[in-house]
Structure formats: C-alpha cells, structure tokens
Design a protein around this motif. Sequence first.
Motif, PDB file in Angstrom:
ATOM      1  N   GLY A 231     -27.170  16.019   0.488  1.00  0.00           N
ATOM      2  CA  GLY A 231     -27.043  17.284   1.189  1.00  0.00           C
ATOM      3  C   GLY A 231     -27.492  18.494   0.403  1.00  0.00           C
ATOM      4  O   GLY A 231     -27.452  19.609   0.923  1.00  0.00           O
ATOM      5  N   LEU A 232     -27.919  18.315  -0.864  1.00  0.00           N
ATOM      6  CA  LEU A 232     -28.327  19.456  -1.679  1.00  0.00           C
ATOM      7  C   LEU A 232     -29.822  19.684  -1.490  1.00  0.00           C
ATOM      8  O   LEU A 232     -30.646  18.963  -2.044  1.00  0.00           O
ATOM      9  CB  LEU A 232     -28.006  19.210  -3.149  1.00  0.00           C
ATOM     10  N   CYS A 233     -30.176  20.662  -0.699  1.00  0.00           N
ATOM     11  CA  CYS A 233     -31.577  20.983  -0.453  1.00  0.00           C
ATOM     12  C   CYS A 233     -32.023  22.060  -1.443  1.00  0.00           C
ATOM     13  O   CYS A 233     -31.201  22.736  -2.059  1.00  0.00           O
ATOM     14  CB  CYS A 233     -31.771  21.493   0.962  1.00  0.00           C
ATOM     15  N   ASP A 234     -33.331  22.225  -1.551  1.00  0.00           N
ATOM     16  CA  ASP A 234     -33.833  23.282  -2.419  1.00  0.00           C
ATOM     17  C   ASP A 234     -33.813  24.611  -1.667  1.00  0.00           C
ATOM     18  O   ASP A 234     -33.656  24.661  -0.442  1.00  0.00           O
ATOM     19  CB  ASP A 234     -35.244  22.945  -2.892  1.00  0.00           C
ATOM     20  N   HIS A 235     -33.982  25.687  -2.398  1.00  0.00           N
ATOM     21  CA  HIS A 235     -34.036  27.019  -1.800  1.00  0.00           C
ATOM     22  C   HIS A 235     -35.332  27.140  -1.002  1.00  0.00           C
ATOM     23  O   HIS A 235     -36.401  26.785  -1.507  1.00  0.00           O
ATOM     24  CB  HIS A 235     -33.990  28.070  -2.908  1.00  0.00           C
TER      25      HIS A 235
END
Length: 312
Positions: A231-235
Amino acid sequence: MKGIRVFSAAALALVLVAVLACPAVPAAARAVADRPLLWEQFVQVVAHPDDDLLFMSPDLYGAVQQDRPTVTVYLTAGEGQAGWDDDRDPVAYAHDRAEGLRAAYAFLAGARNVWRTRTITAGGVPVRLEELADRPAIRLAFAGLPDGGDPRADGGRDALTRLWEGRSCVRRFGQAAVPGQRGVPAEGGVSGSERRCVAKGDVVAMLSALYARFRPTVLRTLDPEPPRRRGLCDHPDHVASARFALAAARGLRLRVVSYRGYPMTGWAPNVVGALRELKRRVFGVYLGHDYRVGHSWRYRAWTERMYRVPGP
C-alpha cells in the motif's frame, strides 16, 4: 523507459573523522557509492527540494566531491501546504528549503556557502540558476512550479501530475493566488513570462534546453514506474518529475539511472557505516532549514537507504 544499472558502484568504507568546523568535509565524504568517470557530467531532475539528498544519495556525492560538472533541477518550489494548514509564509518556506539545499551542497563540497544567482530562460520558462562560488561546476536550478500538495495552484493539488497528463497548465508558484495575499508577491514586480501559464510541452522544452546547456552524460531521475509495496505508493510528483526528465532526454545518448522513492521505506537498509553517517550529516544540514520535516522515522529510514531501479 527504465534506468540502467550503474557501473562502478562499489562503496569505499572509510573511517569517519570528526570535523571541528564547517565547511570542512568529513573524511567519509570521499567514500562514494558511484565513482564518476573523468569525462562524465551529471544532471539530476527531481520534484522537491530534498529528493536528491534522500533518494539519490550517496550516489550524487562523487560528482560534488570530485568537482565534476553537476546540476540538480528542482521542478517544484516545494511549498506544499505551508501557509494553508499553518500560519507560515509559503514563499519564505520555499526560500528556506532552497537555502537548506545550498548549505548542504556547500558542506558536501567543502566550500563556503556562497552562491552566484541569476535567472535564465530555458524553453521559454524562467529558471533560477545558482552556482557555488568556490566550485562553479556545482549548480542548482529551480523551476518554481507548484508543489503537488499546494491547493492554491491553478486547478488545485497535483499540479505536476496534471501537467504531465496534459490536463491543464499552471502558473509558477506564487502567481496563481490573488496578488497582495500573504505570501504571494504583488504582480508589479513580476514579468509576463513568469505569470504565463506553463503547459506540459513547456516543461519538456525547459528540460531539453537545460540538457543542451549543460551537456550531461549521466541523467539521474526518480522512479517513473514505482512498484506498490504494502500500500505504500510513491509521491505523484516524484513519478511526474521522472517522466518529464525522461521525455526530455528522448533521443539523447545518456546513461540514465533512476532511484526508488517512498516504496523503499520498508526495504533492508543498504547505506551503512561511514556513508550512512555522511548521508545523515548532509541531510542534517538541510534539515535545519525545513520546519515541516521534523524527525520522522521515515526520514531516518531514507537516510539508511538508496535503491536504484533495476535495469531491463
């Protein structure tokens, strides 16, 4: 388009020597992860002031330490929500972040924090260009587009993403709000070129003009196609900046190296020993100018990591 694997990427482990006064550079600064070749010239394209220090370091240290021609291009002013969710002046905050970068690069170069500043026009877009006075091969270039987190930009948040997708044009930071509002320069001192709306083609043309001006042999970008990890996407600004950088480089003979952003947060630390201490110190110089960063565990995690995008 993916970044290719960097060669000569072995890190040198050196003992960190205490430094009694700035701008003396710790001995660890000579332990570089990516050793530049004699003919190489570098351009880094990032979204925000600090992306280079967090995600491209320690690779970028070698060029700075060896006085190789290097320029880092910051597409946004990095103002974020300063002055929107707090009572700070967003213009002053953007200025402070730029000062933090100048101080960090000067520290890393072992030079006085004295810079020569001028405004150039690249592809029709005004760009503030700064050269380290004692080491003029080291340059910073500020395009001043709105940060993706700024709701005051033309069309609201995610200005850089909307630009890349061709959905809108935006004025540079500080020109979209009502003149005279706190933190926004009055239009009396702003040229027409600075007020005009910047579109996708203008950003690509600006970067193309900067590449032609500085003639890089190596282009460093953030990750144009970041993975999703738990669930950790990039900016979104990171992704857009990388895609702009690569679009402008199309057809050029460049060694391209791309770097992971937020998705590397939970990966194993791979910047260790003297290099880790140096990265912490360099970012610490910048940190003294950025009130919104604080001492989050994520920033500590990023100073222990640097991951290149695997080659094809």
